[in-house]
Design an enzyme around this catalytic site. Structure first.
Site, PDB file in Angstrom:
ATOM      1  N   LYS A  22     -57.676-102.253  -6.877  1.00 20.88           N
ATOM      2  CA  LYS A  22     -57.890-101.971  -8.303  1.00 20.88           C
ATOM      3  C   LYS A  22     -57.264-103.076  -9.151  1.00 20.88           C
ATOM      4  CE  LYS A  22     -53.696 -99.227  -8.222  1.00 20.88           C
ATOM      5  NZ  LYS A  22     -53.128 -97.934  -7.901  1.00 20.88           N
TER       6      LYS A  22
ATOM      7  N   TYR B 294     -42.408-122.013 -32.261  1.00 21.99           N
ATOM      8  CA  TYR B 294     -42.485-121.017 -33.346  1.00 21.99           C
ATOM      9  C   TYR B 294     -41.148-120.321 -33.586  1.00 21.99           C
ATOM     10  CZ  TYR B 294     -47.615-121.101 -33.198  1.00 21.99           C
ATOM     11  OH  TYR B 294     -48.935-121.467 -33.258  1.00 21.99           O
TER      12      TYR B 294
HETATM   13  C1  PLP Z   1     -52.397 -98.007  -6.854  1.00 20.62           C
HETATM   14  C2  PLP Z   1     -52.314 -96.859  -5.947  1.00 20.62           C
HETATM   15  C3  PLP Z   1     -51.707 -96.981  -4.681  1.00 20.62           C
HETATM   16  C4  PLP Z   1     -50.966 -98.227  -4.239  1.00 20.62           C
HETATM   17  O1  PLP Z   1     -49.646 -98.186  -4.761  1.00 20.62           O
HETATM   18  P1  PLP Z   1     -48.574 -99.333  -4.457  1.00 20.62           P
HETATM   19  O2  PLP Z   1     -47.315 -98.822  -5.035  1.00 20.62           O
HETATM   20  O3  PLP Z   1     -49.056-100.571  -5.111  1.00 20.62           O
HETATM   21  O4  PLP Z   1     -48.529 -99.476  -2.973  1.00 20.62           O
HETATM   22  C5  PLP Z   1     -51.770 -95.893  -3.843  1.00 20.62           C
HETATM   23  N1  PLP Z   1     -52.379 -94.733  -4.225  1.00 20.62           N
HETATM   24  C6  PLP Z   1     -52.947 -94.587  -5.434  1.00 20.62           C
HETATM   25  C7  PLP Z   1     -53.584 -93.287  -5.805  1.00 20.62           C
HETATM   26  C8  PLP Z   1     -52.929 -95.630  -6.334  1.00 20.62           C
HETATM   27  O5  PLP Z   1     -53.492 -95.471  -7.534  1.00 20.62           O
END
Ligand code: PLP
Length: 370
Positions: free
Chosen positions: A35, A262
């Site tokens: 994701k 800035y």
């Molecule tokens: C993003 C996510 C993970 C992975 O989590 P990490 O802490 O990056 O290992 C696992 N399960 C779900 C439902 C997630 O949304």
């Protein structure tokens, strides 16, 4: 090519996947979270490597992320980890994405859409055992699992939950969740229902809690080379995958007392060399790194001085320097003395996840097997 780029070390990615596989054992499937464009690393390229490495499944957060992977020819199992709205259901079914479901209404509309398209929809039932975000209650789980099983156009592909505290030193809360989850799985099986893939573990749990593995784990940040927190033991060797680089594009010697950038928040306290780097918060180099960040050039660390601008920032090289125009500068990456994403995250009060996610779309990703 632009001076500013993110080098993605696919060799490190492969090693991290293998290290996680070695930790959980060969019998346990892996659903790799890709994701948010694979936490900024590039979802398509990461997915391709993950598949080469034998990862069984990929996790996305949005339908558009799933569609992007399908359009790139990726045919592996995709779980939509977040909930969708009814308008998205048609495409979720059409693209053969496995939705997470958490209510009777959602199950109902996926069943209807499956029937309409003449396709069986594989659902993963999400149970909230303590995250407080999405999921049915433990009491609702068995009836919902039955509802999925009994629908002609639905299939129970898996049952899952999520841990809010698996990266804490104290594992009590997570172990309690595992206990609740185990009871539900037992009840589902006692009712003659195959729960399919049983999954709960994020990176924290993979590293910290062996009882959390079930028959699939869902690593994210660990695959990209970082521990989810400093609280858990360093038991798996992980290498950062992303290296954020730029080049010196301007070099000047300025007198003592020169205000820089800035807001004139920094003034030189001696005659000094200042390098300008063509990277800024518009590239994902956070503005909170103003007067805080450190950049590696020719194997030495130099302080970011003055405000980070949208497209540029400044580095103080000191009164004498061996740095040349167009030298490479590393903003963060796997090789010291460059800082890693954890070090930058500490400086600005966030986590490595956000540091890599924030590297902007306009920064080209360069893929290397090194
Ligand atoms: C993003 C996510 C993970 C992975 O989590 P990490 O802490 O990056 O290992 C696992 N399960 C779900 C439902 C997630 O949304």
């Amino acid at each position: 090519m632009r001076a500013t780029r993110a080098i993605i070390h696919l060799g490190n990615l492969r090693e991290n996947i293998r290290a996680i596989r070695a930790q959980v054992g060969q019998e346990v499937s892996v659903c790799l979270a890709v994701k948010a464009d694979a936490y900024g690393h590039g979802a398509i390229e990461v997915a391709q490597v993950a598949i080469e490495e034998g990862v069984e499944c990929l996790g996305v957060a949005t339908l558009s992320e799933a569609v992007e992977l399908r359009a790139a020819g990726i045919q592996s199992d995709l779980i939509l980890l977040s909930l969708c709205i009814p308008e998205e259901i048609e495409d979720i079914v059409a693209y053969k994405v496995f939705p997470v479901v958490a209510s009777a209404e959602m199950i109902e509309i996926f069943g209807q859409e499956g029937k309409r398209q003449g396709k069986q929809v594989t659902c993963h039932l999400k149970i909230d055992t303590g995250m407080g975000r999405i999921g049915c209650t433990p009491e609702e789980a068995v009836p919902l699992a039955e509802k999925i099983k009994n629908h002609g156009f639905l299939k129970l592909g898996g049952v899952c939950t999520h841990f809010p505290g698996s990266d804490l030193a104290d594992t009590a809360f997570t172990l309690k969740q595992i206990n609740i989850f185990n009871n539900i799985i037992d009840q589902i099986q006692a009712g003659g229902i195959d729960p399919g893939l049983i999954h709960a573990a994020n990176s924290g749990a993979i590293i910290n809690i062996k009882e959390s593995y079930f028959n699939m784990v869902r690593p994210g940040i660990s695959v990209y080379g970082y521990y989810p927190s400093k609280e858990i033991p360093n038991i798996i060797p992980l290498k950062p995958v992303m290296e954020f680089r730029t080049k010196v594009v301007f070099l000047k010697k300025v007198p003592k007392g020169t205000p820089l950038s800035y807001g004139m928040t920094y003034t030189t306290n001696e005659e000094t060399w200042i390098a300008t780097l063509p990277v800024g918060y518009g590239d994902g180099y956070n503005r909170l790194l103003s007067n805080r960040g450190k950049v590696a050039i020719r194997n030495r660390l130099y302080p970011v001085v003055g405000r980070v601008c949208m497209d540029q920032c400044l580095v103080n090289l000191g009164s004498r320097t061996d740095v040349n125009l167009y030298d490479d500068a590393v903003l963060f990456g796997p090789e010291p003395p460059a800082l890693d994403a954890d070090a930058l995250a500490d400086m600005i009060g966030t986590i490595s996840y956000e540091v890599t996610c924030f590297v902007a779309k306009r920064v080209p990703r360069i893929y290397t097997e090194d």
